[in-house]
Design an enzyme around this catalytic site. Structure first.
Site: not given
Length: 486
Positions: A143, A77
């Site tokens: 994350e 991400d």
């Protein structure tokens, strides 16, 4: 020249593909599909777990089968911040620009955090010139907003001996420790009242701040737009009767807020006094932040009368608490010179549809007890203001191991290539390494990457020459590990 043509071409061509794939946190379906397709295209063994993490397995170069297994790790991400609030990260590819020795995006975050880590891992898996032992390439999800993938990694997904995290942001530096983090969310409940008709309404906006990473950039003294807005409103409260219809600022818990706005009302007889006060305040802020915030703006414009306002008691509580809440560096490390030990970020103020105003803060520290100390101070502060307060689960820090084998090998590789001994550091930001160490205490870990600047903001950029040095260091480090025996 196109980004895909930059050297090393193998890395940049993959990075260029990644920038075209939407991948906001918690919405990594498209990048996950890309990774799985990449593995199948190159005949690489791939597996996923229930939470959405992806692992690719590459056998050792012949003759190095008995070397320690290395995990190359990055996250899927990216932080999604744009100058234009209408930019849709879920559907619109990032536009990349080569700007001298840097790659940046056109008005958005670049996603080099951690797109370049993914690109380097995939390049290694397909580079016939790399000598290596067994490799697991681990790509984790979410994350940036919770480390969800690292928290929930599936049983049996990885079994390596060494982990190289590719999520650092400074060339010629190796990271062997990181801060732990914890979010604290404070919720105000308000009653709606009809907006007074004999009031004049203004929108006050703080905009174009530099923002940045709430860990890596917290020591730079950049403006917090939420705090600047609340400061002005606090001054107004002392002189005038005001009402508040809107207060909105910041977006992400791990980004210093760049922009905030409020819609306020004052009696029509006081509207010119507000204009004068705002002009003086803007001049003061420009002077205070000269050399730090070159693009920061504070503006005032008249708006239509809203239908409702926040009740007076809650309005005052929000203004006072946001203005006085702690933000910034709390303490410096006494072990590593120049390292921030503990900090807090007053990240966002958001109005909900259920008559709530939610203030989100993020605390970091390399000392677990200090992390909880500052989180509890934030809790106490907002409890006094009448808010409900909840803490998130948080994530652990990563304590440095100065005897780390992989640290020394990565250091030797850089020195051998470039004649410079890289600095050994810890980082005041969250890496997934702390969670991996909790789950797999045998792991020997290090983190390194190319030079990135202003991550988590639309000014994010990546140094092109540093990417080549990073990739060459990674290749040589893997070759050195391949010569070891388990």
């Amino acid at each position: 020249m196109k980004v895909s043509e930059l050297k090393p071409v193998r890395v940049f061509s993959i990075f260029d593909e990644i920038t075209k794939i939407p991948r906001p946190s918690k919405k990594e379906e498209k990048i996950r599909a890309y990774l799985i397709d990449f593995a199948k295209k190159h005949d690489i063994d791939v597996k996923t777990d229930a939470i959405g993490n992806v692992v690719m397995n590459l056998p050792a170069t012949p003759g190095h089968e008995n070397a320690p297994k290395v995990i190359l790790q990055g996250h899927m991400d990216m932080v999604c911040e744009a100058n234009d609030k209408s930019f849709n990260f879920e559907t619109t590819p990032i536009t990349t620009i080569i700007d001298g020795e840097w790659v940046r995006a056109d008005g958005t975050t670049l996603g080099a955090d951690n797109g370049i880590g993914m690109a380097a891992s995939l390049a290694i898996l397909t580079d016939p010139e790399v000598t290596h032992g067994p490799i697991e390439a681990l790509f984790t999800m979410d994350e940036e907003t919770g480390m969800t993938g690292a928290f929930n990694i599936g049983e049996g997904m990885i079994d390596g001996d060494i982990l190289i995290n590719l999520d650092s942001e400074d060339d010629a530096e190796l990271f062997v420790g990181c801060a732990g983090g914890l979010d604290t969310v404070c919720t105000f409940h308000y009653n709606r009242s009809f907006a007074p008709k004999d009031f004049h309404y203004f929108k006050i906006a703080v905009s174009k701040g530099l923002g940045g990473h709430s860990g890596g950039d917290i020591h730079l003294g950049r403006a917090n737009a939420n705090k600047l807005l609340a400061r002005f409103l606090f001054d107004l409260l002392k002189e005038h009767e005001i009402v508040i219809s809107e207060f909105d600022g910041g977006n992400l818990r791990n980004a210093i807020p760049r922009a905030a706005h409020a819609v306020i009302g004052v009696h029509t007889s006081k509207k010119e006094a507000i204009r004068v006060a705002l002009n003086q305040y803007a001049a003061d802020i420009r002077d205070e932040y000269a050399g730090i915030e070159p693009t920061l703006e504070i503006d005032l414009e008249s708006v239509d009368t809203p239908e409702y306002c926040i009740d007076n008691n809650t309005s005052v509580a929000i203004i006072r608490s946001v203005y006085s809440a702690p933000h910034g560096v709390v303490s410096m490390s006494r072990e590593l010179e120049g390292l921030v030990e503990t900090s807090t970020n007053l990240a966002s103020v958001k109005m909900g549809d259920d008559n709530t105003v939610v203030v989100t803060t993020s605390q970091r520290s390399s000392v677990n007890s200090r992390k909880w100390d500052i989180a509890n101070q934030v809790e106490a502060h907002f409890l006094l203001a009448g808010a409900e307060v909840k803490h998130g689960e948080g994530y652990p820090g990563w304590k440095p191991n100065m005897q780390s084998t992989i640290m020394h090998l990565a250091s030797d590789a850089y020195k051998e290539l470039y004649g410079i001994t890289p600095a050994i550091k810890a980082i005041h930001a969250g890496l997934e390494c702390g969670l991996f160490l909790e789950k797999y205490p045998h792991l020997d870990m290090v983190s390194f990457g190319p030079t990135l600047r202003d991550v988590h903001s639309p000014s994010e950029r990546m140094n092109i020459p540093a990417v080549e040095r990073f990739y060459e260091q990674l290749k040589l480090t893997l070759a050195k590990v391949a010569d070891l025996k388990k």
